[in-house]
Design an enzyme around this catalytic site. Structure first.
Site, PDB file in Angstrom:
ATOM      1  CG  HIS A   1      11.288  36.255  61.759  1.00  0.00           C
ATOM      2  ND1 HIS A   1      12.389  36.123  60.952  1.00  0.00           N
ATOM      3  CD2 HIS A   1      10.718  35.022  61.799  1.00  0.00           C
ATOM      4  CE1 HIS A   1      12.491  34.870  60.543  1.00  0.00           C
ATOM      5  NE2 HIS A   1      11.485  34.174  61.030  1.00  0.00           N
TER       6      HIS A   1
ATOM      7  CB  THR B   1       2.580  40.970  59.321  1.00  0.00           C
ATOM      8  OG1 THR B   1       2.377  42.305  59.799  1.00  0.00           O
ATOM      9  CG2 THR B   1       1.699  40.713  58.117  1.00  0.00           C
ATOM     10  CG  HIS B   2       6.242  35.232  60.206  1.00  0.00           C
ATOM     11  ND1 HIS B   2       6.042  34.335  59.158  1.00  0.00           N
ATOM     12  CD2 HIS B   2       6.873  34.516  61.196  1.00  0.00           C
ATOM     13  CE1 HIS B   2       6.532  33.144  59.495  1.00  0.00           C
ATOM     14  NE2 HIS B   2       7.038  33.223  60.726  1.00  0.00           N
TER      15      HIS B   2
ATOM     16  CG  HIS C   1       5.802  30.588  65.121  1.00  0.00           C
ATOM     17  ND1 HIS C   1       4.898  31.477  64.607  1.00  0.00           N
ATOM     18  CD2 HIS C   1       6.826  30.537  64.230  1.00  0.00           C
ATOM     19  CE1 HIS C   1       5.342  31.919  63.443  1.00  0.00           C
ATOM     20  NE2 HIS C   1       6.508  31.368  63.188  1.00  0.00           N
ATOM     21  CG  ASP C   2       9.003  33.129  64.392  1.00  0.00           C
ATOM     22  OD1 ASP C   2       9.835  32.339  64.890  1.00  0.00           O
ATOM     23  OD2 ASP C   2       8.670  33.090  63.188  1.00  0.00           O
TER      24      ASP C   2
ATOM     25  CG  ASP D   1       7.417  28.972  60.626  1.00  0.00           C
ATOM     26  OD1 ASP D   1       7.123  30.184  60.628  1.00  0.00           O
ATOM     27  OD2 ASP D   1       8.492  28.532  61.082  1.00  0.00           O
TER      28      ASP D   1
HETATM   29  P1  AMP Z   1      10.662  30.822  61.432  1.00  0.00           P
HETATM   30  O1  AMP Z   1      11.863  31.588  61.891  1.00  0.00           O
HETATM   31  O2  AMP Z   1       9.977  30.115  62.520  1.00  0.00           O
HETATM   32  O3  AMP Z   1       9.744  31.648  60.620  1.00  0.00           O
HETATM   33  O4  AMP Z   1      11.247  29.613  60.528  1.00  0.00           O
HETATM   34  C1  AMP Z   1      11.158  29.520  59.151  1.00  0.00           C
HETATM   35  C2  AMP Z   1      12.507  29.645  58.513  1.00  0.00           C
HETATM   36  O5  AMP Z   1      12.388  29.624  57.106  1.00  0.00           O
HETATM   37  C3  AMP Z   1      13.119  30.957  58.876  1.00  0.00           C
HETATM   38  O6  AMP Z   1      14.468  30.780  59.138  1.00  0.00           O
HETATM   39  C4  AMP Z   1      12.950  31.806  57.664  1.00  0.00           C
HETATM   40  O7  AMP Z   1      13.964  32.699  57.576  1.00  0.00           O
HETATM   41  C5  AMP Z   1      12.937  30.793  56.551  1.00  0.00           C
HETATM   42  N1  AMP Z   1      12.115  31.233  55.420  1.00  0.00           N
HETATM   43  C6  AMP Z   1      10.783  31.377  55.418  1.00  0.00           C
HETATM   44  N2  AMP Z   1      10.355  31.780  54.199  1.00  0.00           N
HETATM   45  C7  AMP Z   1      11.439  31.898  53.419  1.00  0.00           C
HETATM   46  C8  AMP Z   1      11.640  32.275  52.067  1.00  0.00           C
HETATM   47  N3  AMP Z   1      10.631  32.607  51.260  1.00  0.00           N
HETATM   48  N4  AMP Z   1      12.916  32.276  51.594  1.00  0.00           N
HETATM   49  C9  AMP Z   1      13.932  31.929  52.383  1.00  0.00           C
HETATM   50  N5  AMP Z   1      13.811  31.572  53.665  1.00  0.00           N
HETATM   51  C10 AMP Z   1      12.581  31.543  54.201  1.00  0.00           C
HETATM   52 ZN    ZN Z   2       8.032  31.724  61.742  1.00  0.00          ZN
END
Ligand code: AMP
Ligand code: ZN
Length: 875
Positions: free
Chosen positions: A598, A601-602, A638-639, A769
């Site tokens: 997080h 880059t994300h 968003h994060d 996301d």
């Molecule tokens: P965000 O925190 O807004 O990025 O919400 C997306 C959620 O999905 C987060 O809790 C991330 O940890 C989870 N997430 C995204 N990509 C993956 C992945 N490849 N494997 C497991 N969890 C993921």
């Molecule tokens: Zn996110």
């Protein structure tokens, strides 16, 4: 002579002989006194043993002689005339109990008891005697058929050894038959000692022995070791199995007395067992059911096809099925039952049985049927039994959930019923007509005059509508894969498992500066290597990690400038590029570059995906310019200030943020609020300063809604609403019209429905996301590595601080990353992207998703727990 054995005379005059109970004497002598022989003369009727006690009981606690030539003094109790003598070594073998497991039941098996039936003492009987001693078994010797039977009926020995070498004294097969005729012998193993066949003799068949009731034969061999080996093999094999089978009697007793109706069938649905409660419920006697195929029995035709198809589809996969269905009793009446069918895996890992538990539903109709059946049926004949199995309907009423069945239950008390009904009506009329209340009322009304199957289906609908989590699938807790349940628990719950204490401090030093970074004045004067990379920014396969590298971990500002420019954001907001740049800098500075996943880059990746989706025909056609601007801003912020820990962690740690946001959407609320704060704090970066209040409010509302939609507890709500409101109507319009122009009309129509636009925007940011599993393989692998590292760090910290470990599978020492990715894709990604692809048409993403899934599957099949095969690790 040492201690005297205890001798007593049984009712029938059989003499039991035991050595004294607690003696540890190394040279114990067991003696039968003269008197005993006198007694024996009175009672034992064996011509072979005219001066021998008929049964010698020996509770082993003495060491048998070691192997080697047997010495005279080591003989087993000699009972010739007056004396039985054992010369033992010093150490004692304690007869100890053994723990045995059958299914979930733990049993304790007492030391094995052996009955030797030998008319005359000889080396062979001695061999078994001492073998029992060595094995720690309790042993009795009987000399006559009568005493043998009596002893067996008294002790129910697990193993009987019968001397079958000559028929001079007794007929071994007769003895065996007479023992087999008794009930307890069901679980006894009987061994025949047969004469050794000489080389010139032909081997004879064991069949006559088996027919007489023997289980096996033992070729005469007086070596203690041979006898010992034989006995312990029997113990470990047949005796243990019989012991387990005997325990099944306890289970059957439980089933027989259980008040729920239970039915066990074979895998082909042949009925194998029903309990008395089942007989009572269905009105059949078990004799009429056992051995019959379920389909042979009269069934309710209402109930048939689709329900039984869906039940079969479920249970054949080895899953439990639960629901309500109609069954026809023998009398022809239909009753409604709550049914739970559980497949039982048996030999070969295949389903071998189905166990059905049935409870009567307490409906008006069922009550009537029951009262009737209580009057009419009397097949059990046994009053005490029929009482214990009678339907205790009161206890079961807690299952009723709707107004209709609540009011209809008290058929015996109409005044109470009427009173309750009118009070319910009052409550109804008082309820504000919220949409859900209207729906429930309509369903209640429809139930009144519906056939019972429809009313029943509507019952289920009401049950579902009354749950608070309408959009969340109910994850089976026990049998789900631990990766899935950890991810679901970790991402989809807030502070349910919250602990107090241990504060988690989120970054308090907000980064308001935007001057210390060297960034371009305009998008036109970025360094050539960055500009070159950004040329490819519109492609889905754009490599965000290269941008991260060339921008020194500041990809958001560069990508933001380019993308916001492409979508006319500065024009829409009426702000300068400098303000936009300053804003992007502040936002990016508040992402934590120390987070593995997080970080900015994300955010840049999500911005990239959002811009890509906004370029798709259907999306573009459905949204307004304001929605596009809102979506790009939402993706960017968003994060922001994400601490690299999940909501559950913050709640469990009682962090300031969790307290501030009441454990509800903690991070998402923080990202949005902070972004607006940062924006408003300094006019140099306030991108909203030049738009009018109304536009600002609409824009702000749209941004907040989108960022909050990234919260995973609402995942299924957003996806299901999108499918129901966008995909389904679109699909039916498409099949209905077959009209080339309909696509355009259809998307244009979305603009007339703000609710639909909201659903599209939420789905778009959600997909952006978590689009990393749909990126080209190398990018997907990098993201998987980053998110896993962030989860591992959280687990490390949870352990360090003694907090609950939210996702135990994400332990860096044990985690299978491929398994976690498979679970994440299966549970969250596949359905969502199917739905989004059906709307936005995204073949490239779907192809990547399929490839990436294959990659994780391949690694998992090879039991590889890391991101790639060891051979590829230096790529
Ligand atoms: P965000 O925190 O807004 O990025 O919400 C997306 C959620 O999905 C987060 O809790 C991330 O940890 C989870 N997430 C995204 N990509 C993956 C992945 N490849 N494997 C497991 N969890 C993921
Ligand atoms: Zn996110």
């Amino acid at each position: 002579m040492g201690c005297a054995p205890s001798i007593h005379v049984s009712q029938s005059g059989v003499i039991y002989c035991r050595d004294s109970d607690e003696s540890n004497s190394p040279h114990q002598t067991t003696t039968i006194s003269q008197g005993a022989s006198t007694l024996h003369g009175l009672f034992v009727k064996s011509d072979a043993a005219d001066s021998i006690p008929a049964v010698l009981a020996y509770q082993s606690r003495q060491q048998p002689p070691c192997s080697g030539p047997r010495r005279r003094e080591s003989r087993a109790p000699r009972c010739c005339g007056i004396e039985a003598e054992t010369q033992t070594s010093s150490s004692s073998l304690k007869a100890s109990a053994t723990e045995v497991q059958i299914g979930p039941m733990r049993l304790t098996q007492d030391p094995v008891q052996v009955l030797l039936i030998f008319a005359k003492e000889d080396n062979q009987s001695d061999g078994f005697w001492w073998a029992c001693d060595r094995a720690g078994y309790r042993c009795n010797i009987a000399r006559t058929p009568e005493s043998a039977l009596e002893c067996f009926l008294d002790k129910h020995q697990e193993i009987i050894v019968i001397d079958h070498r000559n028929s001079r004294y007794f007929d071994a097969e007769d003895i065996c038959r007479s023992i087999r005729a008794t009930k307890p012998s069901e679980h006894t193993v009987i061994l025949a000692v047969v004469p050794r066949t000489s080389a010139d003799q032909e081997e004879t068949s064991v069949l006559p022995l088996l027919n007489a009731g023997f289980d096996r034969q033992f070729m005469e061999n007086s070596s203690i070791t041979a006898c010992y080996n034989e006995l312990i093999q029997i113990e470990h094999g047949e005796v243990r199995s019989q012991f387990k089978l005997r325990a099944c009697n306890a289970v059957f007793t439980a089933l027989e007395h259980c008040q729920e109706a239970i039915e066990i069938t074979s895998e082909d649905h042949i009925i194998q067992y029903v309990n008395p409660a089942f007989e009572q419920m269905m009105g059949y006697h078990k004799g009429e059911l056992i051995g019959k195929e379920l389909t042979e029995l009269p069934k309710s035709d209402k109930n048939r096809a689709d329900l039984s198809d869906s039940i079969n589809a479920c249970i054949k996969k080895g899953k439990e099925w639960q629901g309500v269905y109609y069954a026809r009793r023998k009398s022809g009446d239909s009753i409604q039952q709550h049914v739970k069918i559980t497949p039982v895996i048996g030999q070969g890992g295949k389903i071998r049985h189905f166990v059905s538990l049935k409870r009567l539903r307490c409906t008006n109709e069922n009550n009537k049927q029951l009262c009737k059946s209580h009057r009419d049926e009397n097949y059990s004949g046994d009053n005490s039994q029929s009482e214990s199995h009678s339907f205790k309907c009161k206890n079961r009423r807690k299952d009723s959930i709707d107004v209709k069945s609540t009011t209809s239950q008290s058929s015996d008390a109409p005044s109470v019923q009427t009173r309750r009904y009118s009070s319910m009506a009052r409550i109804h009329s008082m309820t504000i007509e919220a949409p859900i209340t209207k729906v429930i009322n309509i369903i209640n009304a429809a139930q009144e005059n519906s056939p019972i199957t429809v009313a029943e289906a509507l019952d289920r609908v009401l049950e579902i509508l009354r749950t608070t989590e309408l959009y969340s699938p109910q994850l089976g807790t026990k049998d789900e894969d631990p990766h899935t349940s950890d991810l679901v628990g970790g991402l989809m719950t807030d502070g349910l498992r919250r602990l107090s204490g241990n504060e988690y401090a989120c970054s308090k030093n907000l980064n308001l500066s935007h001057s210390h970074l060297s960034v371009p004045n305009t998008i036109n004067d970025v360094p050539p290597c960055i500009a070159q990379l950004l040329d490819n920014e519109e492609s889905w396969d754009f490599n965000i990690f290269e941008l991260e590298a060339v921008t020194n971990k500041r990809p958001l500002v560069y990508l933001g400038l380019k993308v916001f420019g492409r979508f006319g954001v500065p024009e829409f907001l009426n702000c300068s590029e400098a303000t936009l740049r300053a804003w992007l800098q502040v936002i990016e500075a508040n992402y934590h570059s120390s987070n593995a996943y997080h970080n900015s880059t994300h955010a840049a990746d999500v911005l990239h995906a959002t811009a890509f989706f906004l370029g798709k025909e259907r999306v573009k056609g459905s949204l307004d310019h304001l929605d596009e601007v809102a979506a790009l801003i939402a993706a960017t912020i968003h994060d922001v200030d994400h601490p690299g820990r999940t909501n559950s962690f913050l709640c469990n740690a009682g962090s300031e943020l969790a307290v501030l946001y009441n454990d509800t959407a903690v991070l998402e609320s923080h990202h949005t609020a902070l972004a607006f704060q940062l924006t408003a704090k300094d006019s140099k970066c306030n991108i909203f300063k030049n738009i009018d209040r109304n536009r600002y409010r609409t824009l702000r509302q749209a941004i907040i809604d989108m960022v909050l939609a990234t919260e995973m507890t609402k995942h299924f709500e957003h996806v299901n609403k999108f499918v129901n409101s966008i995909n389904k109507p679109m699909a039916s319009e498409e099949t209905g019209s077959h009209n080339e122009g309909s696509d355009c009309e259809c998307t244009a129509n979305m603009k007339n429905f703000p609710d639909n636009q909201t659903l599209i925007k939420r789905m778009m940011i959600k997909c952006a996301d978590v689009a990393n599993p749909c990126r080209p393989l190398e990018l997907c692998i990098e993201w998987a590595g980053r998110i896993s590292e962030e989860y591992f760090a959280q687990t490390d910290e949870e352990k360090r601080q003694g907090l609950p470990v939210v996702m135990p599978v994400f332990d860096r020492n044990t985690c299978s990353i491929p398994k976690s990715q498979i679970s994440f894709i299966d549970y969250f990604i596949t359905d969502m992207f199917d739905a989004w692809d059906a709307f936005a048409h995204l073949p490239v993403l779907m192809q990547h998703l399929a490839n990436n899934y294959k990659h994780w599957k391949m690694l998992d099949e090879l039991k590889c727990k890391s991101l790639r095969l060891p051979s590829e690790n230096n790529n």
